[in-house]
Enzyme design. Structure first.
Site, PDB file in Angstrom:
ATOM      1  N   GLU A 101       4.135   4.004 -15.308  1.00 20.91           N
ATOM      2  CA  GLU A 101       3.005   4.908 -15.556  1.00 20.91           C
ATOM      3  C   GLU A 101       3.312   5.798 -16.756  1.00 20.91           C
ATOM      4  OE1 GLU A 101       0.129   4.661 -14.150  1.00 20.91           O
ATOM      5  OE2 GLU A 101       0.423   3.878 -12.136  1.00 20.91           O
TER       6      GLU A 101
ATOM      7  N   ASP B 209      -2.151   2.246 -17.334  1.00 21.62           N
ATOM      8  CA  ASP B 209      -1.763   1.959 -15.958  1.00 21.62           C
ATOM      9  C   ASP B 209      -0.378   1.346 -15.973  1.00 21.62           C
ATOM     10  OD1 ASP B 209      -1.972   1.977 -13.212  1.00 21.62           O
ATOM     11  OD2 ASP B 209      -3.255   0.209 -13.083  1.00 21.62           O
ATOM     12  N   GLY B 210       0.329   1.533 -14.878  1.00 20.80           N
ATOM     13  CA  GLY B 210       1.654   0.957 -14.714  1.00 20.80           C
ATOM     14  C   GLY B 210       1.711   0.169 -13.422  1.00 20.80           C
TER      15      GLY B 210
ATOM     16  N   ASP C  11      -4.715   6.559 -13.587  1.00 20.12           N
ATOM     17  CA  ASP C  11      -4.861   6.646 -12.132  1.00 20.12           C
ATOM     18  C   ASP C  11      -3.586   7.182 -11.478  1.00 20.12           C
ATOM     19  OD1 ASP C  11      -3.082   4.507 -12.180  1.00 20.12           O
ATOM     20  OD2 ASP C  11      -4.469   3.069 -11.294  1.00 20.12           O
TER      21      ASP C  11
END
Length: 157
Positions: free
Chosen positions: A52, A8-9, A74
């Site tokens: 991301e 995730d970012g 995501d």
């Protein structure tokens, strides 16, 4: 070896604020034991999309030998680029989108492609902030990295 990379970012004040990524790498050995490691880093001035991408890159670059890799993210930006074959068109058009505008973050897309080369990589999208345990952990690591006092200047560090 089968490895799952969760990423995730995060960017605070996107596009000009600090950001970070979080990564969880997992694999199960021949005895059925789960092994896990984590990575995260924060940057002074970045975007969510760059973070991301950096999460996936950091995970792949940490692998020491060719693996079957499932990247779980995501980020539709990342997963759709591969699952919908956008990246193939971008490359064919000289890093231009279908609307002829330049693709953003080419430096990181190229780095990601290099990091993928020795591996068999698939991408799985999960809905963010939806109680997926590893995604929630990665999000927490990314936010903590973005808020850290030890931020890097550039993704090349």
């Amino acid at each position: 070896m089968k490895v799952t990379i969760y990423t995730d970012g995060s960017a605070r004040g996107n596009p000009d604020g600090p950001g970070g990524y979080g990564v969880i790498l997992q694999y199960v050995d021949k005895q059925g034991v789960l092994h896990e490691s984590t990575r995260s880093a924060g940057y002074r001035k970045t975007t969510n999309n760059r973070m991301e991408l950096m999460g996936v890159i950091a995970g792949l670059e940490s692998l020491l030998k060719p693996c079957d890799v499932e990247v779980v993210s995501d980020s539709k930006y990342v997963t759709d680029a591969f699952n919908r074959k956008w990246i193939d068109g971008w490359i064919q058009r000289g890093w231009k989108r279908a609307d002829k505008k330049p693709v953003l973050n080419v430096d990181l897309w190229e780095r990601l492609l290099r990091a993928m080369k020795p591996h068999n990589v698939t991408f799985t999208w999960v809905k963010g902030h939806n109680d997926h345990p590893e995604n929630e952990r990665c999000d927490k690591m990314a936010v903590e990295a973005a808020l850290s006092t030890e931020l890097l200047d550039d993704v090349t560090e």
